[in-house]
Design a protein around this motif. Structure first.
Motif, mmCIF file in Angstrom:
data_model
loop_
_atom_site.group_PDB
_atom_site.id
_atom_site.type_symbol
_atom_site.label_atom_id
_atom_site.label_comp_id
_atom_site.label_asym_id
_atom_site.label_seq_id
_atom_site.Cartn_x
_atom_site.Cartn_y
_atom_site.Cartn_z
ATOM 1 N N ALA A 26 -56.566 -1.143 24.110
ATOM 2 C CA ALA A 26 -56.832 -1.262 22.678
ATOM 3 C C ALA A 26 -55.610 -0.886 21.839
ATOM 4 C CB ALA A 26 -58.019 -0.402 22.281
ATOM 5 N N LEU A 27 -54.814 0.057 22.305
ATOM 6 C CA LEU A 27 -53.671 0.538 21.539
ATOM 7 C C LEU A 27 -52.670 -0.571 21.199
ATOM 8 C CD1 LEU A 27 -53.028 3.283 20.393
ATOM 9 C CD2 LEU A 27 -51.632 3.746 22.385
ATOM 10 N N PRO A 28 -52.225 -1.421 22.126
ATOM 11 C CA PRO A 28 -51.305 -2.506 21.756
ATOM 12 C C PRO A 28 -51.935 -3.525 20.796
ATOM 13 C CG PRO A 28 -51.290 -2.184 24.132
ATOM 14 C CD PRO A 28 -52.379 -1.335 23.575
ATOM 15 N N ILE A 29 -53.210 -3.775 20.934
ATOM 16 C CA ILE A 29 -53.890 -4.721 20.042
ATOM 17 C C ILE A 29 -53.886 -4.182 18.618
ATOM 18 C CG2 ILE A 29 -56.131 -5.773 19.500
ATOM 19 C CD1 ILE A 29 -56.602 -5.897 22.562
ATOM 20 N N VAL A 30 -54.186 -2.922 18.452
ATOM 21 C CA VAL A 30 -54.152 -2.298 17.124
ATOM 22 C C VAL A 30 -52.730 -2.326 16.571
ATOM 23 C CG1 VAL A 30 -54.453 -0.114 15.890
ATOM 24 C CG2 VAL A 30 -56.195 -0.878 17.511
ATOM 25 N N PHE A 31 -51.750 -2.027 17.413
ATOM 26 C CA PHE A 31 -50.356 -2.041 16.990
ATOM 27 C C PHE A 31 -49.944 -3.426 16.494
ATOM 28 C CE2 PHE A 31 -45.841 -2.729 17.982
ATOM 29 C CZ PHE A 31 -45.273 -1.754 17.162
ATOM 30 N N VAL A 32 -50.296 -4.475 17.222
ATOM 31 C CA VAL A 32 -49.963 -5.854 16.832
ATOM 32 C C VAL A 32 -50.647 -6.196 15.504
ATOM 33 C CG1 VAL A 32 -50.308 -8.290 17.434
ATOM 34 C CG2 VAL A 32 -49.451 -6.690 19.150
ATOM 35 N N ALA A 33 -51.889 -5.799 15.331
ATOM 36 C CA ALA A 33 -52.609 -6.064 14.078
ATOM 37 C C ALA A 33 -51.916 -5.378 12.902
ATOM 38 C CB ALA A 33 -54.058 -5.601 14.187
ATOM 39 N N ILE A 34 -51.441 -4.158 13.087
ATOM 40 C CA ILE A 34 -50.739 -3.429 12.023
ATOM 41 C C ILE A 34 -49.421 -4.125 11.690
ATOM 42 C CG2 ILE A 34 -49.521 -1.271 11.486
ATOM 43 C CD1 ILE A 34 -51.784 0.185 13.018
ATOM 44 N N VAL A 35 -48.682 -4.542 12.703
ATOM 45 C CA VAL A 35 -47.398 -5.218 12.474
ATOM 46 C C VAL A 35 -47.619 -6.527 11.714
ATOM 47 C CG1 VAL A 35 -45.483 -6.407 13.623
ATOM 48 C CG2 VAL A 35 -46.189 -4.142 14.399
ATOM 49 N N ILE A 36 -48.606 -7.299 12.094
ATOM 50 C CA ILE A 36 -48.901 -8.566 11.397
ATOM 51 C C ILE A 36 -49.297 -8.288 9.954
ATOM 52 C CG2 ILE A 36 -50.535 -10.503 11.269
ATOM 53 C CD1 ILE A 36 -50.460 -10.550 14.359
ATOM 54 N N GLY A 37 -50.129 -7.302 9.730
ATOM 55 C CA GLY A 37 -50.535 -6.935 8.367
ATOM 56 C C GLY A 37 -49.342 -6.526 7.522
ATOM 57 N N MET A 38 -48.441 -5.730 8.086
ATOM 58 C CA MET A 38 -47.250 -5.301 7.350
ATOM 59 C C MET A 38 -46.354 -6.504 7.033
ATOM 60 S SD MET A 38 -46.432 -1.692 9.292
ATOM 61 C CE MET A 38 -44.782 -1.607 8.684
ATOM 62 N N TYR A 39 -46.273 -7.458 7.955
ATOM 63 C CA TYR A 39 -45.470 -8.662 7.722
ATOM 64 C C TYR A 39 -45.993 -9.419 6.498
ATOM 65 C CZ TYR A 39 -43.863 -13.444 8.156
ATOM 66 O OH TYR A 39 -43.353 -14.686 7.885
ATOM 67 N N TYR A 40 -47.319 -9.625 6.414
ATOM 68 C CA TYR A 40 -47.887 -10.373 5.298
ATOM 69 C C TYR A 40 -47.720 -9.626 3.976
ATOM 70 C CZ TYR A 40 -49.748 -14.066 8.167
ATOM 71 O OH TYR A 40 -49.849 -15.141 8.988
#
Length: 180
Positions: A26-40
């Motif tokens: 779950a940790l990498p999935i949450v990390f990827v979601a945060i990175v994508i959100g920050m990008y937008y």
């Protein structure tokens, strides 16, 4: 009897291992979601728009009228994306738009005015422009001899009339010819 006791310890260890694996997945999935959100958020701020929910539409944008004058990238002080000189240049480059009655002098542009669609509609005795009344438009008045024909194209069904003034209306945002 000790075998049963060690079996219980194994079960606890398995539960602990499966919980740890779940967290590690779950940790990498949450990390990827945060990175994508920050990008937008960063991309929205770079474009000058405030961050917010993404609006995804697949509906095509429909513009009224026929493409005519090429609008400029930036609007003028009056909100128009073209000038009266642009209008005159377009008409000069497209003489068919002013085609008058055969054998009569070439029609001429007598005025180019920027006004609201409501004002243009009133000027044309209530003719609908197709835009809200507050929308800015460009009204071009042309003087000449014009033969207008409308109605069925049968031998006796068509009606024609000769007029001396012709009005063209352009959308000031798109440059599209709305009425011509």
């Amino acid at each position: 009897m000790r075998v049963n006791g060690s079996n219980g310890a194994t079960r606890r260890r398995d539960k602990l291992s499966s919980g740890l694996v779940s967290v590690l997945v779950a940790l990498p999935i949450v990390f990827v979601a945060i990175v994508i959100g920050m990008y937008y958020v960063h991309a929205a701020q770079a474009n000058g728009t405030p961050p917010g929910p993404m609006k995804i539409t697949n509906r095509p944008v429909h513009r009224l009228g026929i493409p005519a004058i090429q609008p400029r990238a930036a609007a003028m002080a009056n909100g128009a994306r073209f000038t009266s000189a642009d209008v005159r240049s377009y008409i000069a480059a497209h003489p068919k738009i002013l085609e008058g009655a055969p054998g009569k002098p070439t029609p001429t542009v007598t005025s180019v005015q920027f006004m609201s669609a409501g004002q243009a509609s009133a000027m044309m005795q209530g003719e609908s422009i197709g835009l809200p009344d507050a929308s800015p438009v460009c009204v071009v008045t042309v003087q000449g001899t014009f033969s207008l024909t409308w109605g069925p194209r049968s031998t006796n069904g068509a009606t024609s009339e000769t007029v001396s003034t012709h009005i063209l209306v352009f959308d000031v945002q798109t440059g599209n010819l709305l009425i011509g």
